[in-house]
Design a protein around this motif. Structure first.
Motif, PDB file in Angstrom:
ATOM      1  N   GLN A   3     -46.773 -42.700 -28.796  1.00 26.08           N
ATOM      2  CA  GLN A   3     -47.355 -43.254 -27.686  1.00 26.08           C
ATOM      3  C   GLN A   3     -48.061 -44.646 -27.700  1.00 26.08           C
ATOM      4  N   TYR A 153     -55.244 -48.787 -23.221  1.00 27.28           N
ATOM      5  CA  TYR A 153     -54.083 -48.055 -23.795  1.00 27.28           C
ATOM      6  C   TYR A 153     -54.002 -47.915 -25.039  1.00 27.28           C
ATOM      7  N   GLY A 158     -50.818 -42.880 -24.144  1.00 27.34           N
ATOM      8  CA  GLY A 158     -50.594 -42.169 -22.783  1.00 27.34           C
ATOM      9  C   GLY A 158     -49.956 -43.043 -21.717  1.00 27.34           C
ATOM     10  N   ASN A 159     -50.513 -42.814 -20.503  1.00 28.91           N
ATOM     11  CA  ASN A 159     -49.950 -43.573 -19.220  1.00 28.91           C
ATOM     12  C   ASN A 159     -51.443 -44.102 -18.711  1.00 28.91           C
ATOM     13  N   HIS A 189     -60.177 -40.387 -17.744  1.00 26.87           N
ATOM     14  CA  HIS A 189     -59.187 -39.374 -17.345  1.00 26.87           C
ATOM     15  C   HIS A 189     -58.839 -39.138 -16.026  1.00 26.87           C
ATOM     16  N   GLN A 215     -44.962 -44.300 -19.624  1.00 23.98           N
ATOM     17  CA  GLN A 215     -44.061 -43.992 -20.961  1.00 23.98           C
ATOM     18  C   GLN A 215     -42.602 -44.013 -20.626  1.00 23.98           C
ATOM     19  N   GLN A 246     -47.992 -35.427 -20.201  1.00 17.93           N
ATOM     20  CA  GLN A 246     -48.551 -36.389 -20.746  1.00 17.93           C
ATOM     21  C   GLN A 246     -49.776 -36.583 -20.089  1.00 17.93           C
ATOM     22  N   SER A 247     -50.668 -37.479 -20.755  1.00 11.93           N
ATOM     23  CA  SER A 247     -52.093 -37.992 -20.306  1.00 11.93           C
ATOM     24  C   SER A 247     -51.838 -39.188 -19.472  1.00 11.93           C
TER      25      SER A 247
END
Length: 295
Positions: A3, A153, A158-159, A189, A215, A246-247
């Motif tokens: 990732q 990132y 993650g995203n 987050h 992603q 996914q985060s």
């Protein structure tokens, strides 16, 4: 696939009709309307290039060929500028032009929403993370919004979604995210995503402002995504599904954002960018003061 793979590609959905700007957009794509002396789409591409993007993917529609022409070499124009000794103008144009092989264009053949436009770019993106930049949203800040997102990132993977604060009473107009744990001064987050929440129910006052790092697994979700609000395939719905595995993190953007898809935002962008230009600032400032005092 890791990732933390580098974000090399960016998707620009430019298939919209621009009906809010008729009659100006009857023959000219809204993305080619100019803020001072550059098309709106050029500002967004420049932001992506400054963030290290190497491949620019445009999802277009009918009557959008002028966008492709804009990012191509215009031999006759270059020769004319060279022959007339206009070296500064020529250098400026050449600096804006992507290198051969850096641009790709694909068609969104039906107006099925942002999620569908992103899905149309799947073969060009491939199996790697990518940036998504909405061309209506023009950002004004140094470093650019996407540059800050790429830095975040690099730390969290993650995203990543860019967000800004909006007054509580306006949250029902936007996609809103919930605030989880901080990941530094520039981010947190995400623990919820709600598209245009009912007044009084928003999880925060942070709205999604048109910049994403996603992603590639988003494509398989969009493949079977049912139509949502407006009978369109919504990217938010797909992100909610992706968030199950996914985060998602938010990047706090603290610059100016202008919605150039609206007349008010477009005018504000022209004024704000004009006031940063040393060649025209003084005259623009004087004229603005005179016009306001005459009201």
């Amino acid at each position: 696939m890791s990732q933390r793979a580098k974000v090399r590609k960016a998707v620009f959905p430019v298939a919209g009709l621009g009906t809010r700007f008729l009659p100006a957009t009857k023959a000219i794509p809204k993305e080619m309307l100019t803020v001072v002396d550059k098309p709106v789409i050029q500002y967004v591409v420049d932001e992506a290039r400054a963030a290290g993007i190497e491949h620019f993917i445009f999802v277009t529609g009918r009557n959008k060929a002028v966008i492709e022409d804009h990012f191509d070499i215009q031999v006759e124009l270059y020769d004319t500028l060279r022959n007339r000794g206009k070296t500064d103008e020529l250098s400026n144009l050449q600096a804006l032009q992507p290198k051969p092989g850096q641009t790709s264009f694909t068609r969104q053949q039906e107006p099925l929403g942002l999620g569908h436009a992103v899905w149309c770019a799947r073969e060009l993106v491939g199996d790697e993370p990518f940036a998504l930049l909405l061309p209506d949203m023009v950002m004004q800040h140094e470093p650019g919004c996407l540059s800050g997102m790429v830095d975040l990132y690099g730390r969290v993977g993650g995203n990543v979604i860019s967000v800004e604060e909006v007054p509580e009473e306006e949250t029902h107009r936007y996609g809103i995210v919930g605030v989880g744990d901080d990941i530094g001064a520039d981010g947190f987050h995400i623990n919820a995503m709600v598209e245009k929440p009912t007044p009084g129910t928003a999880p925060s006052n942070y709205f999604i402002n048109g910049r994403y790092i996603l992603q590639p697994e988003i494509f398989s979700i969009l493949e079977t995504q049912e139509r949502g609000a407006g009978n369109e395939i919504q990217i938010t719905d797909a992100m909610l599904k992706l968030a199950e595995d996914q985060s998602f993190s938010a990047y706090r953007f603290r610059g100016n954002t202008f919605d150039c898809g609206s007349k008010e935002g477009f005018i504000k962008a022209n004024v704000s960018f004009a006031l940063t230009r040393s060649d025209i600032r003084e005259k623009v400032e004087d004229d603005l003061r005179r016009m306001v005092s005459a009201l």
